[in-house]
Design a protein around this motif. Structure first.
Motif, PDB file in Angstrom:
ATOM      1  N   PRO A 203     101.861 100.906  32.578  1.00 24.29           N
ATOM      2  CA  PRO A 203     101.579  99.577  32.017  1.00 24.29           C
ATOM      3  C   PRO A 203     102.327  99.344  30.701  1.00 24.29           C
ATOM      4  N   PHE A 204     103.047  98.230  30.623  1.00 25.04           N
ATOM      5  CA  PHE A 204     103.730  97.831  29.391  1.00 25.04           C
ATOM      6  C   PHE A 204     103.063  96.578  28.840  1.00 25.04           C
ATOM      7  N   PRO A 205     103.009  96.440  27.514  1.00 30.11           N
ATOM      8  CA  PRO A 205     102.320  95.285  26.913  1.00 30.11           C
ATOM      9  C   PRO A 205     103.083  93.981  27.137  1.00 30.11           C
ATOM     10  N   LYS A 206     102.307  92.921  27.376  1.00 28.29           N
ATOM     11  CA  LYS A 206     102.903  91.594  27.488  1.00 28.29           C
ATOM     12  C   LYS A 206     102.763  90.880  26.136  1.00 28.29           C
ATOM     13  N   PRO A 207     103.829  90.328  25.610  1.00 33.54           N
ATOM     14  CA  PRO A 207     103.769  89.681  24.290  1.00 33.54           C
ATOM     15  C   PRO A 207     102.880  88.442  24.306  1.00 33.54           C
ATOM     16  N   LYS A 208     102.171  88.216  23.216  1.00 33.68           N
ATOM     17  CA  LYS A 208     101.357  87.016  23.077  1.00 33.68           C
ATOM     18  C   LYS A 208     102.161  85.963  22.323  1.00 33.68           C
ATOM     19  N   PHE A 216     110.946  88.651  24.497  1.00 32.46           N
ATOM     20  CA  PHE A 216     111.183  89.892  25.232  1.00 32.46           C
ATOM     21  C   PHE A 216     111.607  91.053  24.326  1.00 32.46           C
ATOM     22  N   SER A 217     111.815  90.790  23.044  1.00 30.72           N
ATOM     23  CA  SER A 217     112.278  91.867  22.167  1.00 30.72           C
ATOM     24  C   SER A 217     111.215  92.947  22.001  1.00 30.72           C
ATOM     25  N   GLY A 218     109.941  92.555  21.909  1.00 26.26           N
ATOM     26  CA  GLY A 218     108.869  93.531  21.759  1.00 26.26           C
ATOM     27  C   GLY A 218     108.713  94.395  22.988  1.00 26.26           C
ATOM     28  N   LEU A 219     108.864  93.796  24.153  1.00 29.00           N
ATOM     29  CA  LEU A 219     108.780  94.558  25.397  1.00 29.00           C
ATOM     30  C   LEU A 219     109.891  95.596  25.457  1.00 29.00           C
ATOM     31  N   LYS A 220     111.085  95.172  25.101  1.00 27.52           N
ATOM     32  CA  LYS A 220     112.232  96.088  25.108  1.00 27.52           C
ATOM     33  C   LYS A 220     111.976  97.284  24.172  1.00 27.52           C
ATOM     34  N   THR A 221     111.408  96.999  23.002  1.00 33.78           N
ATOM     35  CA  THR A 221     111.119  98.064  22.034  1.00 33.78           C
ATOM     36  C   THR A 221     110.040  99.005  22.569  1.00 33.78           C
ATOM     37  N   SER A 222     109.018  98.441  23.207  1.00 29.82           N
ATOM     38  CA  SER A 222     107.941  99.289  23.743  1.00 29.82           C
ATOM     39  C   SER A 222     108.454 100.194  24.859  1.00 29.82           C
ATOM     40  N   ILE A 223     109.398  99.691  25.650  1.00 28.28           N
ATOM     41  CA  ILE A 223     110.000 100.506  26.718  1.00 28.28           C
ATOM     42  C   ILE A 223     110.803 101.649  26.095  1.00 28.28           C
ATOM     43  N   LEU A 242     112.172 107.503  37.907  1.00 33.61           N
ATOM     44  CA  LEU A 242     113.024 106.313  37.766  1.00 33.61           C
ATOM     45  C   LEU A 242     112.504 105.115  38.561  1.00 33.61           C
ATOM     46  N   ASN A 243     112.129 105.340  39.803  1.00 31.96           N
ATOM     47  CA  ASN A 243     111.655 104.224  40.635  1.00 31.96           C
ATOM     48  C   ASN A 243     110.415 103.560  40.047  1.00 31.96           C
ATOM     49  N   ASP A 244     109.465 104.390  39.613  1.00 28.44           N
ATOM     50  CA  ASP A 244     108.219 103.848  39.055  1.00 28.44           C
ATOM     51  C   ASP A 244     108.450 103.153  37.720  1.00 28.44           C
ATOM     52  N   ILE A 245     109.335 103.701  36.896  1.00 32.21           N
ATOM     53  CA  ILE A 245     109.636 103.066  35.602  1.00 32.21           C
ATOM     54  C   ILE A 245     110.245 101.684  35.836  1.00 32.21           C
ATOM     55  N   CYS A 246     111.227 101.624  36.726  1.00 32.15           N
ATOM     56  CA  CYS A 246     111.894 100.347  37.018  1.00 32.15           C
ATOM     57  C   CYS A 246     110.909  99.345  37.609  1.00 32.15           C
ATOM     58  N   ALA A 247     110.055  99.804  38.515  1.00 34.40           N
ATOM     59  CA  ALA A 247     109.070  98.918  39.127  1.00 34.40           C
ATOM     60  C   ALA A 247     108.095  98.380  38.087  1.00 34.40           C
ATOM     61  N   SER A 248     107.715  99.218  37.150  1.00 34.33           N
ATOM     62  CA  SER A 248     106.762  98.807  36.105  1.00 34.33           C
ATOM     63  C   SER A 248     107.409  97.811  35.148  1.00 34.33           C
ATOM     64  N   ILE A 249     108.671  98.061  34.788  1.00 35.73           N
ATOM     65  CA  ILE A 249     109.395  97.129  33.912  1.00 35.73           C
ATOM     66  C   ILE A 249     109.555  95.776  34.605  1.00 35.73           C
ATOM     67  N   GLN A 250     110.007  95.816  35.846  1.00 34.72           N
ATOM     68  CA  GLN A 250     110.253  94.570  36.574  1.00 34.72           C
ATOM     69  C   GLN A 250     108.963  93.789  36.784  1.00 34.72           C
ATOM     70  N   SER A 251     107.894  94.481  37.118  1.00 33.14           N
ATOM     71  CA  SER A 251     106.607  93.823  37.332  1.00 33.14           C
ATOM     72  C   SER A 251     106.124  93.136  36.057  1.00 33.14           C
ATOM     73  N   THR A 252     106.294  93.790  34.915  1.00 35.51           N
ATOM     74  CA  THR A 252     105.865  93.213  33.638  1.00 35.51           C
ATOM     75  C   THR A 252     106.653  91.943  33.327  1.00 35.51           C
ATOM     76  N   ILE A 253     107.962  92.005  33.518  1.00 30.86           N
ATOM     77  CA  ILE A 253     108.809  90.840  33.243  1.00 30.86           C
ATOM     78  C   ILE A 253     108.450  89.679  34.168  1.00 30.86           C
TER      79      ILE A 253
END
Length: 341
Positions: A203-208, A216-223, A242-253
């Motif tokens: 899970p990655f944080p979604k910016p408020k 998207f800068s905060g998300l990039k930093t958290s990644i 790698l697959n799970d990281i990419c899936a988690s990043i893409q899902s968050t975006i």
């Protein structure tokens, strides 16, 4: 008197690192030629000076190929449409200068086009039974340089309802890919590996962000911090996950984009939803938009892959619509690196 049955537009696109030329017969595409620049892959991003030099090398053969594939003589061309902006100034100057020179040489009208408007209006290129959005509609424009929600009342009556306050979504994809050691451009690689992964793995944080704006800068930093922390514990963490990281990043975006789009639809009452721009080629975003039809009762419009990335056909359809309106430019017009819808 305009012969509205036989308008031929030669369109030129040179806003970034793709040199493209297209020929439109009214609202139908006859040819759409794109020359990509591979040189930037070695640098992990587009180098403006190298891009403008490559445009100079590519523009004549690309235009020649577009006319040849359309099987028309340049004397039949009704007008020259070109990307005025936004984009890299050096790249834009090449296309602008060529378009101005050609319009003078052929003694035909010159039509300037806003690149971001063209991404939206690409939906009106006529193809078989493909339907175009009905006015008014909401357009989500997503690319390496832009992330916007646009209210489209008519072809040239558009209002930006929300936009990114920092990084664009394409930049977030590419920089995340770079953190993971993936080649440039990284967005397609994230999409490829995400298809095999678990989107709920990390899970990655979604910016408020208030309103309909994005960040998207905060998300990039958290990644970045997440990857650094995990690789300190396990040097093989990226390779093993790698697959799970990419899936988690893409899902968050995707969730960030869809949340804002849903909010825009609720605020405006509009259920006609279109996407455009290079990132609209992302399979996860396309799937999420299709799923929203049943979920929210939307009518969604997704461009062909050919019209997602920078291409001249989308410039050509805008050129055609402006030609009908008699909206021409003169030879004093200049390229604009920043050009708001």
């Amino acid at each position: 008197m305009i012969d509205k049955q036989n308008i031929y537009i030669l369109a030129i696109e040179s806003s970034c690192d793709d040199t493209s030329a297209a020929v439109m017969h009214n609202d139908k595409m006859l040819s759409n030629v794109v020359a990509t620049q591979k040189i930037h892959e070695a640098y992990g991003g587009v180098v403006p000076e190298l891009a403008s030099r490559a445009h100079q090398q590519n523009i004549v053969p690309v235009v020649h190929q577009a006319l040849a594939k359309a099987n028309i003589d340049k004397k039949l061309v009704s007008a020259i449409a070109f990307t005025r902006g936004p984009g890299l100034l050096g790249s834009l100057l090449v296309g602008t200068s060529f378009a101005k020179s050609l319009s003078l040489g052929l003694n035909i009208p010159l039509i300037e086009v806003n690149h971001m408007q063209a991404h939206i209006l690409a939906h009106f290129i006529k193809e078989n039974d493909k339907k175009a959005p009905s006015f008014p509609f909401l357009a989500l424009t997503i690319s390496g340089g832009h992330t916007q929600i646009v209210l489209v009342n008519d072809f040239f009556d558009m209002e930006i309802l929300g936009e990114t306050l920092d990084d664009a979504v394409g930049e977030a994809f590419d920089k995340s890919a770079k953190i993971l050691g993936l080649p440039y451009p990284g967005g397609p690689f994230v999409d490829k590996y995400a298809a095999k992964g678990n989107p709920a793995a990390f899970p990655f944080p979604k910016p408020k962000v208030s309103g309909l704006n994005f960040s998207f800068s905060g998300l990039k930093t958290s990644i970045l911090y997440f990857v650094q922390k995990e690789t300190r514990k396990n040097p093989n963490f990226i390779k093993q996950n790698l697959n799970d990281i990419c899936a988690s990043i893409q899902s968050t975006i995707i969730n960030i984009l869809m949340d804002k789009l849903k909010k825009a639809s609720e605020q405006t009452g509009i259920k006609e939803i279109a996407i455009g721009g290079g990132v609209s080629a992302n399979s996860g975003i396309r799937e999420a938009l299709k799923d929203s039809e049943a979920k929210y009762g939307w009518n969604t419009y997704i461009p062909k892959f050919e019209y997602c990335t920078d291409n001249a056909a989308m410039i050509g359809i805008v050129g055609y619509l402006k030609y009908i309106d008699g909206d021409f430019s003169d030879e004093r017009i200049a390229a604009k690196a920043r050009y708001v819808i």
